[in-house]
Design an enzyme around this catalytic site. Sequence first.
Site, PDB file in Angstrom:
ATOM      1  N   ASP A 116      30.284  24.620  21.688  1.00  0.00           N
ATOM      2  CA  ASP A 116      29.454  24.999  22.828  1.00  0.00           C
ATOM      3  C   ASP A 116      29.632  26.466  23.214  1.00  0.00           C
ATOM      4  OD1 ASP A 116      32.073  24.554  23.662  1.00  0.00           O
ATOM      5  OD2 ASP A 116      31.576  22.901  24.992  1.00  0.00           O
ATOM      6  N   ASP A 152      35.812  15.570  33.893  1.00  0.00           N
ATOM      7  CA  ASP A 152      34.790  14.562  34.206  1.00  0.00           C
ATOM      8  C   ASP A 152      34.470  13.710  32.979  1.00  0.00           C
ATOM      9  OD1 ASP A 152      33.315  16.261  32.599  1.00  0.00           O
ATOM     10  OD2 ASP A 152      31.840  16.801  34.119  1.00  0.00           O
ATOM     11  N   HIS A 170      33.856  14.740  29.897  1.00  0.00           N
ATOM     12  CA  HIS A 170      32.897  15.266  28.913  1.00  0.00           C
ATOM     13  C   HIS A 170      33.541  15.619  27.585  1.00  0.00           C
ATOM     14  CE1 HIS A 170      33.452  19.629  30.681  1.00  0.00           C
ATOM     15  NE2 HIS A 170      34.290  19.435  29.682  1.00  0.00           N
ATOM     16  N   GLU A 176      27.808  16.381  29.836  1.00  0.00           N
ATOM     17  CA  GLU A 176      28.235  15.948  31.154  1.00  0.00           C
ATOM     18  C   GLU A 176      27.834  14.486  31.390  1.00  0.00           C
ATOM     19  OE1 GLU A 176      30.366  17.805  32.125  1.00  0.00           O
ATOM     20  OE2 GLU A 176      29.730  19.690  33.029  1.00  0.00           O
TER      21      GLU A 176
HETATM   22  C1  F6R Z   1      35.204  23.390  25.013  1.00  0.00           C
HETATM   23  C2  F6R Z   1      34.820  22.024  25.246  1.00  0.00           C
HETATM   24  C3  F6R Z   1      35.211  21.298  26.474  1.00  0.00           C
HETATM   25  C4  F6R Z   1      36.732  21.242  26.671  1.00  0.00           C
HETATM   26  C5  F6R Z   1      37.074  20.489  27.945  1.00  0.00           C
HETATM   27  C6  F6R Z   1      38.557  20.519  28.238  1.00  0.00           C
HETATM   28  O1  F6R Z   1      34.642  23.880  23.815  1.00  0.00           O
HETATM   29  O2  F6R Z   1      34.126  21.494  24.440  1.00  0.00           O
HETATM   30  O3  F6R Z   1      34.704  20.001  26.423  1.00  0.00           O
HETATM   31  O4  F6R Z   1      37.322  20.602  25.574  1.00  0.00           O
HETATM   32  O5  F6R Z   1      36.384  21.008  29.026  1.00  0.00           O
HETATM   33  O6  F6R Z   1      38.922  21.823  28.571  1.00  0.00           O
HETATM   34  P1  F6R Z   1      40.467  22.236  28.700  1.00  0.00           P
HETATM   35  O7  F6R Z   1      41.016  22.154  27.323  1.00  0.00           O
HETATM   36  O8  F6R Z   1      40.425  23.651  29.204  1.00  0.00           O
HETATM   37  O9  F6R Z   1      41.073  21.263  29.636  1.00  0.00           O
END
Ligand code: F6R
Length: 269
Positions: A67, A142, A144, A149
């Site tokens: 992403d 959340d 994801h 989302e």
């Molecule tokens: C980032 C991504 C997100 C993260 C998620 C957890 O490329 O795909 O889904 O894996 O938001 O983020 P952290 O690792 O910062 O807790």
Amino acid sequence: MDVLIRADYDQMSKTAAGMIADLVRKKPDCVLGLATGGTPIGTYQELIRLHREEGLDFSNVRTFNLDEYLGIGRDLSKPYPLDQSYARFMYEELFRNIGIPLENTSVPDGLANDPEAFCDEYEKAICEAGGVDLQLLGIGGDGHWAFNEPGSSLASRTRIEVLTQQTLDDNYELFYKGAGFSREDMPHFAITMGIGTILGARSLIMLANGKRKADVVAAALEGPVTSRVTASAIQLHAGKATVILDEDAASGLNDVDFYKHTEKIKAML
Ligand code: F6R
């Protein structure tokens, strides 16, 4: 689905990096799906160490990131924390340190003139590369995966998504704040691989660490498969899915003893 529980973040990261390194050694032209965020940084540091100290060769590896924020892109003229693009994160935290040609790496283009057309092209590029061999994932507060989302279709493909307030808050605290940005500076949209795109990878590694993730990890792994927690789609994956957790992130799971037992028995095979 295999659930591996490690003592701490460092052990979680080393286990994940070891699995990625095994694939790179076995298939030097493999296709890796990569993630950003705080969770995979230790894994990337271990891959860098393996490259520098043990010659792990990434020169023929192809990568696709999950992403990117819409409206920003890599800007090497800015110092790193002032460029908050995921493309820059990958460049700084991994790509420039492992000898991978930058043309072998793809991060969704947050500055694309026609972002919707770009999403279709990204899907096509993944197909043309032969599909993703191993997709690395975190999990959002959340629930994801990537920026899918709550409410995202579990069959979704690469597209533009609106970020939830929780994701904005989490990412502001973890990244934007430290770089001196205000909340208003945060993009509210992202380009993200879909859940269907992610499930198309031949293998998955999902990482989570810390108490903060315990409830959402339990919901994703042991709760119902639901678009409210898009990471619960791991239960639908048809290939090899491995979840690697530290003890804190595993602390909300009911079946910890069984997961530990299974790992021990499988190691004897
Ligand atoms: C980032 C991504 C997100 C993260 C998620 C957890 O490329 O795909 O889904 O894996 O938001 O983020 P952290 O690792 O910062 O807790």
